[in-house]
Every structure is written in C-alpha cells, then in structure tokens.
Design a protein around this motif. Structure first.
Motif, PDB file in Angstrom:
ATOM      1  N   GLU A   9       0.829  -1.200   0.000  1.00 53.38           N
ATOM      2  CA  GLU A   9       0.000   0.000   0.000  1.00 53.38           C
ATOM      3  C   GLU A   9       0.869   1.259   0.000  1.00 53.38           C
ATOM      4  N   GLN A  10       1.921   1.272   0.798  1.00 53.77           N
ATOM      5  CA  GLN A  10       2.810   2.436   0.847  1.00 53.77           C
ATOM      6  C   GLN A  10       3.531   2.631  -0.493  1.00 53.77           C
ATOM      7  N   GLU A  11       3.966   1.537  -1.082  1.00 54.60           N
ATOM      8  CA  GLU A  11       4.625   1.598  -2.382  1.00 54.60           C
ATOM      9  C   GLU A  11       3.659   2.160  -3.440  1.00 54.60           C
ATOM     10  N   TYR A  12       2.413   1.758  -3.357  1.00 56.22           N
ATOM     11  CA  TYR A  12       1.365   2.225  -4.275  1.00 56.22           C
ATOM     12  C   TYR A  12       1.148   3.730  -4.125  1.00 56.22           C
ATOM     13  N   PHE A  13       0.959   4.198  -2.877  1.00 55.86           N
ATOM     14  CA  PHE A  13       0.739   5.625  -2.648  1.00 55.86           C
ATOM     15  C   PHE A  13       1.948   6.466  -3.082  1.00 55.86           C
ATOM     16  N   THR A  14       3.141   5.947  -2.876  1.00 53.19           N
ATOM     17  CA  THR A  14       4.343   6.654  -3.321  1.00 53.19           C
ATOM     18  C   THR A  14       4.346   6.805  -4.839  1.00 53.19           C
ATOM     19  N   ALA A  15       4.000   5.749  -5.536  1.00 53.68           N
ATOM     20  CA  ALA A  15       3.954   5.793  -7.001  1.00 53.68           C
ATOM     21  C   ALA A  15       2.907   6.792  -7.492  1.00 53.68           C
ATOM     22  N   ILE A  16       1.760   6.818  -6.837  1.00 53.58           N
ATOM     23  CA  ILE A  16       0.687   7.744  -7.219  1.00 53.58           C
ATOM     24  C   ILE A  16       1.148   9.193  -6.998  1.00 53.58           C
ATOM     25  N   ARG A  17       1.779   9.445  -5.839  1.00 48.61           N
ATOM     26  CA  ARG A  17       2.287  10.797  -5.556  1.00 48.61           C
ATOM     27  C   ARG A  17       3.337  11.230  -6.578  1.00 48.61           C
ATOM     28  N   GLN A  18       4.062  10.260  -7.131  1.00 45.85           N
ATOM     29  CA  GLN A  18       5.092  10.568  -8.125  1.00 45.85           C
ATOM     30  C   GLN A  18       4.506  10.711  -9.526  1.00 45.85           C
ATOM     31  N   GLY A  19       3.179  10.590  -9.634  1.00 43.23           N
ATOM     32  CA  GLY A  19       2.522  10.830 -10.910  1.00 43.23           C
ATOM     33  C   GLY A  19       2.235   9.605 -11.755  1.00 43.23           C
ATOM     34  N   ARG A  20       2.503   8.427 -11.226  1.00 41.96           N
ATOM     35  CA  ARG A  20       2.202   7.219 -11.982  1.00 41.96           C
ATOM     36  C   ARG A  20       0.704   6.966 -12.006  1.00 41.96           C
ATOM     37  N   ALA A  21       0.179   6.505 -13.119  1.00 46.16           N
ATOM     38  CA  ALA A  21      -1.244   6.182 -13.236  1.00 46.16           C
ATOM     39  C   ALA A  21      -1.555   4.945 -12.399  1.00 46.16           C
ATOM     40  N   ARG A  22      -2.710   4.952 -11.756  1.00 50.15           N
ATOM     41  CA  ARG A  22      -3.115   3.821 -10.918  1.00 50.15           C
ATOM     42  C   ARG A  22      -3.105   2.517 -11.705  1.00 50.15           C
ATOM     43  N   SER A  23      -3.581   2.559 -12.923  1.00 49.13           N
ATOM     44  CA  SER A  23      -3.685   1.342 -13.730  1.00 49.13           C
ATOM     45  C   SER A  23      -2.331   0.828 -14.213  1.00 49.13           C
ATOM     46  N   GLU A  24      -1.281   1.635 -14.073  1.00 45.70           N
ATOM     47  CA  GLU A  24       0.044   1.226 -14.525  1.00 45.70           C
ATOM     48  C   GLU A  24       0.974   0.856 -13.374  1.00 45.70           C
ATOM     49  N   PHE A  25       0.460   0.834 -12.164  1.00 43.83           N
ATOM     50  CA  PHE A  25       1.287   0.540 -10.994  1.00 43.83           C
ATOM     51  C   PHE A  25       1.814  -0.893 -11.044  1.00 43.83           C
ATOM     52  N   THR A  26       3.087  -1.042 -10.754  1.00 49.06           N
ATOM     53  CA  THR A  26       3.700  -2.351 -10.570  1.00 49.06           C
ATOM     54  C   THR A  26       4.466  -2.315  -9.255  1.00 49.06           C
ATOM     55  N   SER A  27       4.588  -3.467  -8.638  1.00 49.59           N
ATOM     56  CA  SER A  27       5.241  -3.547  -7.342  1.00 49.59           C
ATOM     57  C   SER A  27       6.550  -4.313  -7.436  1.00 49.59           C
ATOM     58  N   SER A  28       7.436  -4.025  -6.511  1.00 50.40           N
ATOM     59  CA  SER A  28       8.686  -4.779  -6.412  1.00 50.40           C
ATOM     60  C   SER A  28       8.464  -6.102  -5.687  1.00 50.40           C
ATOM     61  N   GLN A  29       7.298  -6.278  -5.084  1.00 52.66           N
ATOM     62  CA  GLN A  29       6.981  -7.500  -4.344  1.00 52.66           C
ATOM     63  C   GLN A  29       6.429  -8.542  -5.317  1.00 52.66           C
ATOM     64  N   THR A  30       7.213  -9.540  -5.582  1.00 52.21           N
ATOM     65  CA  THR A  30       6.846 -10.519  -6.607  1.00 52.21           C
ATOM     66  C   THR A  30       5.941 -11.644  -6.106  1.00 52.21           C
ATOM     67  N   ILE A  31       5.803 -11.806  -4.807  1.00 51.91           N
ATOM     68  CA  ILE A  31       4.968 -12.907  -4.306  1.00 51.91           C
ATOM     69  C   ILE A  31       3.504 -12.519  -4.135  1.00 51.91           C
ATOM     70  N   ILE A  32       3.196 -11.258  -4.391  1.00 45.64           N
ATOM     71  CA  ILE A  32       1.823 -10.771  -4.229  1.00 45.64           C
ATOM     72  C   ILE A  32       1.127 -10.777  -5.578  1.00 45.64           C
ATOM     73  N   MET A  33      -0.080 -11.352  -5.607  1.00 49.70           N
ATOM     74  CA  MET A  33      -0.878 -11.368  -6.823  1.00 49.70           C
ATOM     75  C   MET A  33      -1.543 -10.015  -7.013  1.00 49.70           C
TER      76      MET A  33
END
Length: 92
Positions: A9-33
């Motif tokens: 969730e924190q990684e997601y909010f950081t990406a959004i604050r940096q201007g990334r589109a919600r639909s384009e978010f990717t995570s560094s956590q590979t074990i999460i679906m």
C-alpha cells in the motif's frame, strides 16, 4: 495483517504521488498477486463469513468467493490499511 500488504500500500501511494497512473502501478513485491490497482487477498472470518464479505465489498472488493470461513477477493490497494477496521476479519 501481513506487513507485505502494508508495504504494498505504501509503495502504491508513493507511485501515485510521483505521478504514476493507478492502472500502470507495478510492485517490487513478486509474491503478491496483483492486477493493475488491485491485490488478491485471502481473508479469514472471525465467525460470520457473509458479514466479512459485505464489509470487504464496502471497501471495493470484487470477484469474491468463499470456502468455509475463508474469503478470496480482489481488493483495491488503496484500501489495504482499512482492513484493520473490519471487526469480522480474523486475519488476512
């Protein structure tokens, strides 16, 4: 709640604050679906699984299925921390 979900969730909010589109978010956590801005969760109800489903759906959960007290669903990443307020949730 697992720390990895809160970190997501924190990684997601950081990406959004940096201007990334919600639909384009990717995570560094590979074990999460994940699918775009949602994460697949497996939640266990304290007792009433149907109450848990209603509460998860209020948080935007979709494609919900259940087996016994276990609920699987896609949850918007932005609502992960709100899981802590669900009284019918034993753990996720």
């Amino acid at each position: 709640m697992r720390p990895s979900l809160l970190e997501l969730e924190q990684e997601y909010f950081t990406a959004i604050r940096q201007g990334r589109a919600r639909s384009e978010f990717t995570s560094s956590q590979t074990i999460i679906m994940m699918a775009k801005d949602k994460v697949r969760i497996q939640a266990t109800a304290v007792s009433d699984v149907n109450l848990l489903i209603v509460e998860l759906e209020k948080l935007g959960a979709t494609q919900v299925d259940k087996f016994g007290r276990i609920v699987n669903a896609w949850l918007p990443i932005e609502n992960i921390s709100r899981l802590a307020n669900i009284k019918s949730l034993k753990f996720v």
